[in-house]
Scaffold this motif. Structure first.
Motif, PDB file in Angstrom:
ATOM      1  N   GLU A 150       0.803  -1.230   0.000  1.00  0.00           N
ATOM      2  CA  GLU A 150       0.000   0.000   0.000  1.00  0.00           C
ATOM      3  C   GLU A 150       0.829   1.270   0.000  1.00  0.00           C
ATOM      4  N   ASP A 151       2.045   1.215   0.527  1.00  0.00           N
ATOM      5  CA  ASP A 151       2.906   2.396   0.521  1.00  0.00           C
ATOM      6  C   ASP A 151       4.097   2.191  -0.412  1.00  0.00           C
ATOM      7  N   SER A 152       3.929   1.300  -1.379  1.00  0.00           N
ATOM      8  CA  SER A 152       5.038   0.959  -2.275  1.00  0.00           C
ATOM      9  C   SER A 152       5.212   2.000  -3.377  1.00  0.00           C
ATOM     10  N   VAL A 153       6.382   1.999  -3.972  1.00  0.00           N
ATOM     11  CA  VAL A 153       6.653   2.880  -5.114  1.00  0.00           C
ATOM     12  C   VAL A 153       5.728   2.536  -6.273  1.00  0.00           C
ATOM     13  N   GLU A 154       5.433   1.239  -6.449  1.00  0.00           N
ATOM     14  CA  GLU A 154       4.572   0.830  -7.560  1.00  0.00           C
ATOM     15  C   GLU A 154       3.195   1.484  -7.481  1.00  0.00           C
ATOM     16  N   VAL A 155       2.615   1.533  -6.283  1.00  0.00           N
ATOM     17  CA  VAL A 155       1.305   2.168  -6.112  1.00  0.00           C
ATOM     18  C   VAL A 155       1.405   3.663  -6.392  1.00  0.00           C
ATOM     19  N   LYS A 156       2.450   4.283  -5.899  1.00  0.00           N
ATOM     20  CA  LYS A 156       2.613   5.724  -6.120  1.00  0.00           C
ATOM     21  C   LYS A 156       2.850   6.032  -7.594  1.00  0.00           C
ATOM     22  N   TYR A 205       8.425   9.622  -9.132  1.00  0.00           N
ATOM     23  CA  TYR A 205       7.156  10.273  -8.811  1.00  0.00           C
ATOM     24  C   TYR A 205       7.495  11.469  -7.923  1.00  0.00           C
ATOM     25  N   PRO A 206       6.721  12.558  -7.957  1.00  0.00           N
ATOM     26  CA  PRO A 206       7.038  13.755  -7.155  1.00  0.00           C
ATOM     27  C   PRO A 206       6.900  13.450  -5.667  1.00  0.00           C
ATOM     28  N   ARG A 207       7.981  13.595  -4.934  1.00  0.00           N
ATOM     29  CA  ARG A 207       7.986  13.277  -3.502  1.00  0.00           C
ATOM     30  C   ARG A 207       7.826  14.552  -2.681  1.00  0.00           C
ATOM     31  N   LYS A 208       6.929  14.512  -1.718  1.00  0.00           N
ATOM     32  CA  LYS A 208       6.613  15.704  -0.923  1.00  0.00           C
ATOM     33  C   LYS A 208       7.735  16.003   0.064  1.00  0.00           C
ATOM     34  N   LYS A 209       8.037  17.313   0.199  1.00  0.00           N
ATOM     35  CA  LYS A 209       9.024  17.776   1.169  1.00  0.00           C
ATOM     36  C   LYS A 209       8.401  18.852   2.050  1.00  0.00           C
ATOM     37  N   LYS A 214      13.003  18.417   3.694  1.00  0.00           N
ATOM     38  CA  LYS A 214      13.083  17.009   4.041  1.00  0.00           C
ATOM     39  C   LYS A 214      11.849  16.268   3.522  1.00  0.00           C
ATOM     40  N   TYR A 215      12.046  15.047   3.085  1.00  0.00           N
ATOM     41  CA  TYR A 215      10.929  14.238   2.629  1.00  0.00           C
ATOM     42  C   TYR A 215       9.982  13.949   3.795  1.00  0.00           C
ATOM     43  N   VAL A 216       8.675  13.911   3.486  1.00  0.00           N
ATOM     44  CA  VAL A 216       7.672  13.616   4.508  1.00  0.00           C
ATOM     45  C   VAL A 216       6.688  12.591   3.963  1.00  0.00           C
ATOM     46  N   ASP A 217       6.085  11.816   4.896  1.00  0.00           N
ATOM     47  CA  ASP A 217       5.085  10.840   4.479  1.00  0.00           C
ATOM     48  C   ASP A 217       3.702  11.468   4.459  1.00  0.00           C
ATOM     49  N   GLU A 218       2.672  10.642   4.295  1.00  0.00           N
ATOM     50  CA  GLU A 218       1.297  11.132   4.180  1.00  0.00           C
ATOM     51  C   GLU A 218       0.862  11.929   5.411  1.00  0.00           C
ATOM     52  N   ASN A 219       1.453  11.622   6.545  1.00  0.00           N
ATOM     53  CA  ASN A 219       1.090  12.303   7.793  1.00  0.00           C
ATOM     54  C   ASN A 219       1.999  13.478   8.113  1.00  0.00           C
ATOM     55  N   GLY A 220       2.885  13.806   7.194  1.00  0.00           N
ATOM     56  CA  GLY A 220       3.794  14.926   7.410  1.00  0.00           C
ATOM     57  C   GLY A 220       5.001  14.585   8.257  1.00  0.00           C
ATOM     58  N   VAL A 221       5.189  13.297   8.559  1.00  0.00           N
ATOM     59  CA  VAL A 221       6.327  12.870   9.369  1.00  0.00           C
ATOM     60  C   VAL A 221       7.601  12.928   8.525  1.00  0.00           C
ATOM     61  N   GLU A 222       8.632  13.567   9.060  1.00  0.00           N
ATOM     62  CA  GLU A 222       9.887  13.749   8.345  1.00  0.00           C
ATOM     63  C   GLU A 222      10.603  12.414   8.154  1.00  0.00           C
ATOM     64  N   LEU A 223      11.169  12.227   6.955  1.00  0.00           N
ATOM     65  CA  LEU A 223      11.844  10.982   6.611  1.00  0.00           C
ATOM     66  C   LEU A 223      13.319  11.229   6.324  1.00  0.00           C
ATOM     67  N   ALA A 224      14.134  10.225   6.521  1.00  0.00           N
ATOM     68  CA  ALA A 224      15.539  10.301   6.122  1.00  0.00           C
ATOM     69  C   ALA A 224      15.619  10.237   4.601  1.00  0.00           C
ATOM     70  N   ASP A 225      16.679  10.804   4.035  1.00  0.00           N
ATOM     71  CA  ASP A 225      16.834  10.795   2.581  1.00  0.00           C
ATOM     72  C   ASP A 225      16.844   9.375   2.031  1.00  0.00           C
ATOM     73  N   LYS A 230       9.349   6.319   0.677  1.00  0.00           N
ATOM     74  CA  LYS A 230       8.180   6.309   1.558  1.00  0.00           C
ATOM     75  C   LYS A 230       7.470   7.660   1.554  1.00  0.00           C
ATOM     76  N   ALA A 231       8.029   8.627   0.829  1.00  0.00           N
ATOM     77  CA  ALA A 231       7.458   9.975   0.812  1.00  0.00           C
ATOM     78  C   ALA A 231       6.106   9.990   0.106  1.00  0.00           C
ATOM     79  N   ALA A 232       5.244  10.909   0.542  1.00  0.00           N
ATOM     80  CA  ALA A 232       3.933  11.080  -0.086  1.00  0.00           C
ATOM     81  C   ALA A 232       4.089  11.692  -1.475  1.00  0.00           C
ATOM     82  N   ILE A 233       3.084  11.502  -2.319  1.00  0.00           N
ATOM     83  CA  ILE A 233       3.095  12.102  -3.656  1.00  0.00           C
ATOM     84  C   ILE A 233       2.811  13.596  -3.546  1.00  0.00           C
TER      85      ILE A 233
END
Length: 749
Positions: A150-156, A205-209, A214-225, A230-233
């Motif tokens: 569900e959070d895979s690159v393929e889905v995004k 795919y465009p990754r949200k920062k 910094k990259y962030v997930d769907e919940n806005g949680v900061e991710l390591a490079d 795992k970043a949101a679209i």
């Protein structure tokens, strides 16, 4: 600067639909909303007699029965059907072909779903747990997302493909509106560009920062490079309506058409909806037209995207297992054998006569491992007696229109059929005088004001590395400064700005190019190669030419014949060495086939620098479309004799990195050797190559050779596997077609 329009490299059916709609009124009028819901076929491969032989019994309930609707068939026809019609297919043959294709896709999808679900057991889950989690998903798209992760690159990637395709479809309508309203029309001039311009990378795919970059997930949680996948679209459809406004479209804001407004976008979106509705693919009475992603048609398109990702994922897993066999668990014996077989075949097959046609087929997937011995000679005769084959770039600095007219007069004035060349020596004296006055200029004006704008101000891009020469204006911003979104350009350094003054205006650019003599061109040639290689004094000249200084002795030549001519006036054979203005070598360049493919080598870097100078200056645009330049035979060629002599001389005496300037009836030719084959020589034996580079170096000959083997062998394996699945499961018990539901389509035309 004016905003460039960027078109996604992934084209989904929504874009194709916008292009083809409106061409078949009878198709639209024959179908109502209710009619579109009819079932034309069903598929359930778990009903096959030997289904149990696949070891997928635990997952047969995952697929159930796939129902293919008439709407899917119509949509598929609008995407690809017209290509069949234009190829001479009738409607009946076309629709039957499309029905079979939809059925085959359903069969492969069902098999792939079950196979990938079983693969999840590797994570320690039982089949019962996997099936429970899968069955809990309420929609087909949610189930497919679970299969892929569900959070895979393929889905995004599936989501991004759909969203970018919808935007591109709406763009096609809005672009027409903006053109009608905008008096600023682009010029029609064009100039050849390097391959791969504005091409997105396959896994992009465009990754949200966040505001900190910094990259962030769907919940806005900061991710390591390292967790960027795992970043949101950071992308959405722009329709102009609430929820789909430009400020909410993420990265698409950078791609939006110049001059777009909420008003023009809404009108474009409405036109798109009108086209879709004309084929009853949406239900305007019961669906919310303003919420584009809620439309059932769009949801179906998303499912199609996920299905294709699932099939591709299965093939990837299957291919990975085949690759293990190809590489012999790191021993590479099979690859070595393929290499040796190819080498021996070339040794047994290649002959000097006709070898240039073989050279012309050379590419990153068509390797030449052997060069035959030749005793034939062109104008240039090597001391060894055995000439070499090679490739050259050609930067043609042409005569002006006035000079060309004068040259035509001289040809008439000094024509002499008794002379070897057809002209007296006075012709070449006059031609040299014209050559002396040639002033070349940067030819890339069309990349500013032509049919498409590629120029950008590099000084506005922080930290961008480029050659400080004539201006700050570079080209192909997406590829050179687009981060990880776009592919890098092959054999193109991308650091050479427009050579001249650039004045930016609202309606275009005013360009004042710098004028270069042949000596100034050689100085620029030398300086730019040094810049790209990162050090100085890489370029050396032979026979006393001094960089940047005119070769005055060249213009004093009045005898253009061989030494025999002085003893025998009837021997009027030209001495083509006298048309050589300067020559030399890029001394730091390697001369191996391996270095030709290695992007870290000086050979590749210097070639990339000279190739870019070709794009900047040459008026011989034919060479811009060649792999590594023009192929040069070791014997006679079809080139003009001056060019043949100079090219063969540097190929034989210098090899890769050699260059020469020679005169010709078109102007100056600045020739650069990209690669030269040793005469009657093998490049390398299999044991001399480092096959471990396959797994650790992307830019290497070994890696490219391996990719070639994969492209040759694995697709055959995959295709065979696909046919096995279809043969096993596309049978009476698993597939049912309802021809009555689409008979009206078979009767069209």
């Amino acid at each position: 600067m004016r905003k460039k329009r960027i078109v996604s490299g992934v084209i989904a059916s929504a874009l194709a639909l916008s292009v083809t709609l409106g061409g078949c009124a009878s198709l639209a009028s024959a179908n109502s909303i209710a009619d579109m819901k009819q079932t034309i076929a069903t598929v359930n491969i778990s009903k096959a007699d030997d289904f149990g032989s696949e070891g997928l019994d635990d997952y047969k309930d995952a697929v159930g029965t796939t129902t293919i609707s008439k709407r899917e068939l119509i949509s598929y026809f609008l995407n690809v059907g017209y290509s069949y019609i234009n190829s001479g297919y009738g409607y009946e043959a076309t629709f039957n072909t499309l029905v079979n294709s939809l059925v085959n896709t359903a069969v492969i999808t069902q098999y792939s779903v079950m196979y990938l679900l079983k693969e999840k057991e590797a994570d320690g889950k039982s089949s019962e747990t996997i099936m429970s989690e899968y069955s809990a998903k309420e929609t087909l798209s949610a189930k497919y997302e679970y299969v892929l992760g569900e959070d895979s690159v393929e889905v995004k990637l599936a989501k991004y493909s759909l969203l970018s395709a919808i935007n591109s479809a709406i763009d096609s309508y809005e672009e027409n509106l903006l053109e009608d309203e905008d008096d600023d029309t682009a010029g029609s001039d064009s100039r050849t560009t390097p391959a791969g311009i504005d091409t997105e990378q396959d896994k992009y795919y465009p990754r949200k920062k966040n505001t900190n970059g910094k990259y962030v997930d769907e919940n806005g949680v900061e991710l390591a490079d390292t967790d960027k996948d795992k970043a949101a679209i950071d992308y959405n459809v722009y329709t102009g309506y609430a929820g789909y406004e430009l400020t909410e479209s993420g990265v698409y804001q950078d791609d939006a058409l110049k001059g777009t407004t909420p008003s023009t976008r809404k009108r474009a979106y409405n036109s798109f909806l009108s086209s879709v509705n004309s084929y009853n693919l949406i239900d305007v009475k019961n669906e919310n037209m303003m919420d584009v992603l809620s439309l059932q048609y769009i949801q179906d398109e998303y499912v199609n995207q996920l299905e294709q990702r699932i099939i591709n994922k299965y093939y990837e897993v299957y291919e990975e297992k085949q690759e293990t066999d190809l590489k012999d668990d790191g021993k590479y014996d099979y690859i070595k054998q393929v290499y040796e077989d190819k080498l021996k075949n070339q040794q047994d097959t290649y002959e000097a006569d006709g070898f240039t046609s073989t050279l012309d087929s050379m590419s990153d997937s068509s390797f030449i491992l052997y060069s035959p011995k030749t005793e034939g000679h062109g104008v240039y005769e090597p001391a060894s007696g055995n000439g070499k084959f090679g490739f050259v770039y050609n930067i043609l600095l042409p005569f002006s229109a006035v000079q060309s007219n004068l040259l035509s007069e001289y040809k008439s004035q000094y024509a002499d059929e008794d002379e070897d060349s057809g002209y007296t020596a006075d012709y070449y004296i006059k031609r040299n005088a014209l050559l002396r006055d040639i002033k070349t200029t940067d030819q890339r004006a069309a990349w500013f004001n032509g049919s498409k704008e590629y120029a950008f101000n590099a000084s506005e891009k922080e930290g961008l590395d480029y050659y400080k020469g004539g201006s700050d204006w570079l080209f192909f911003e997406n590829n050179l400064a687009g981060g990880d979104r776009y592919e890098s350009l092959e054999k193109y350094a991308g650091k050479y700005p427009y050579n001249g003054k650039v004045v930016e205006k609202d309606d275009g650019y005013i360009l004042i190019p710098n004028k270069l003599s042949i000596d100034a061109m050689l100085k620029e040639f030398s300086a730019y190669i040094d810049y790209v290689l990162g050090n100085s004094n890489n370029v050396s000249f032979k026979d006393g030419y001094q960089l940047g200084k005119e070769n005055t002795a060249y213009y004093a030549i009045d005898d253009f014949y061989t030494a025999d001519h002085k003893e025998d006036e009837e021997n009027t054979k030209l001495d083509y060495s006298k048309f050589l203005y300067a020559w030399g070598a890029v001394s730091s360049v390697e001369k191996t086939a391996i270095a030709l493919y290695d992007k870290t080598s000086n050979q590749y870097k210097a070639m990339s620098a000279v190739n870019e100078l070709q794009y900047a200056y040459t008026t011989d645009t034919g060479v811009l479309s060649n792999y590594i330049g023009y192929s040069v035979d070791a014997a006679k060629t079809n080139y003009i004799k001056e060019f043949e002599y100079a090219a063969q001389k540097v190929i034989n005496e210098v090899g890769a990195g050699g260059f020469a300037v020679c005169a010709g009836d078109y102007g100056w030719h600045l020739i650069y050797v990209t690669y030269a084959f040793e005469s009657d020589a093998t490049t390398f034996s299999a044991d001399e190559l480092d096959w471990t580079k396959i797994d650790k170096e992307e830019d290497s000959f070994e890696k490219l050779f391996y990719e070639w083997i994969k492209s040759k062998d694995i697709p055959d394996i995959t295709s065979t596997r696909r046919n096995e699945i279809l043969t096993q499961f596309n049978i009476g018990k698993t597939v049912t077609k309802y021809q009555k539901a689409y008979q009206d389509l078979l009767n069209l035309g």
